[in-house]
Design an enzyme around this catalytic site. Sequence first.
Site, PDB file in Angstrom:
ATOM      1  N   ILE A  36       0.843  -1.203   0.000  1.00 51.46           N
ATOM      2  CA  ILE A  36       0.000   0.000   0.000  1.00 51.46           C
ATOM      3  C   ILE A  36       0.885   1.263   0.000  1.00 51.46           C
ATOM      4  O   ILE A  36       0.480   2.324  -0.412  1.00 51.46           O
ATOM      5  CB  ILE A  36      -0.993  -0.027   1.188  1.00 51.46           C
ATOM      6  N   TYR A 143      -5.226  -9.390  17.172  1.00 53.77           N
ATOM      7  CA  TYR A 143      -4.322 -10.006  16.188  1.00 53.77           C
ATOM      8  C   TYR A 143      -4.370 -11.537  16.308  1.00 53.77           C
ATOM      9  O   TYR A 143      -4.510 -12.251  15.312  1.00 53.77           O
ATOM     10  CB  TYR A 143      -2.913  -9.472  16.457  1.00 53.77           C
TER      11      TYR A 143
HETATM   12  C1  AKB Z   1       4.049  -9.676  17.121  1.00 58.08           C
HETATM   13  O1  AKB Z   1       4.834  -9.481  18.066  1.00 58.08           O
HETATM   14  O2  AKB Z   1       2.906  -9.258  17.076  1.00 58.08           O
HETATM   15  C2  AKB Z   1       4.551 -10.533  15.971  1.00 58.08           C
HETATM   16  C3  AKB Z   1       4.171 -11.971  16.135  1.00 58.08           C
HETATM   17  C4  AKB Z   1       4.806 -12.794  17.183  1.00 58.08           C
HETATM   18  O3  AKB Z   1       3.350 -12.447  15.404  1.00 58.08           O
HETATM   19  N1  AKB Z   1       5.973 -10.403  15.845  1.00 58.08           N
END
Ligand code: AKB
Length: 317
Positions: A36, A143
């Site tokens: 992007i 995440y």
């Molecule tokens: C994070 O710290 O979010 C990344 C991972 C471990 O996926 N480096």
Amino acid sequence: MSSRTLIIGACGQIGSEIVRALRARDGENSVIATDIYDNNAEVVNSGPFEILDAKDYVAVKDCVIRNEIDTVYLMAAILSAKGEQYPEKAWDLNMTTLFNVLNLAKEGYIKKLFWPSSIAVFGPSTPKDNTPQRTIMEPTTVYGITKQVGERWCDYYHSHFKVDVRSLRYPGIISWRTKPGGGTTDYAVEIYHKALDDGFYECFLSADTELPMMYMEDAIKATLNIMDAPSEAIKIRSSYNLAAISFSPKEIAASIQRHIENFTIEYSPDFRQNIADSWPNSIDDAKARDHWNWKHEFNLDDITEEMLKKLTKTQLT
Ligand code: AKB
């Protein structure tokens, strides 16, 4: 035309190294780098580069067809720490981009797909030491949720639509060329920069927080190995546990002090401490080692030596 590869998120920490490795191996014109932003000069200038919004299905499809792409690496994502600050943005980016490429593969536009998962799929209820491939997964970060759900969708698209998707649960990745951004394991890269620049590092995790980590060279080797393996060897289509070493901030500081005697570290844990505390200390990656011969090379002192050497050289040039 021979096989052509699309890298999405090509200017980022891992994407940029995949571009470099594949351009060296397959030729610069075989690898179409997209992002992007065009904020990585090496990636932009070393072969074909396009600005691409990976959330835009029509744009991704057009890019795949126009460039006669058969393999895609989707490396764009919002990581753990940034994801807590922008939860809806992280959910939207991480899931929309994955569905776009899974659907293109389902419709036959892409033959093979790499999508990175992470140790963030695990949570506080997961066994902390030598975390098995199959275990309790109750991630507590946005995440981590996107990665856990993403893994289920990869498995689903493989079993229902025969999509050839391959994935690794990356630990923290340590590299010198491109800095990471928005992660919890980022401290293990920052510390080398600060050791050389200031002789001092204020760490956002506590001294004894042990996390799984890996040197970039090992991470790239694992990524290319799983993508090169014959389809029958890939028996896990959600994502493979992948490990090299585990260490704490105190241990990486001691490793740096063996080269820079006066280096000092202080600890001021912030919101990222909770994230780190929810993740495993170490990972059992026996399945990756067994199914497609994964083997790491770099231990902590090797990494320290390499990082200090390469970063010093970069500063001098
Ligand atoms: C994070 O710290 O979010 C990344 C991972 C471990 O996926 N480096």
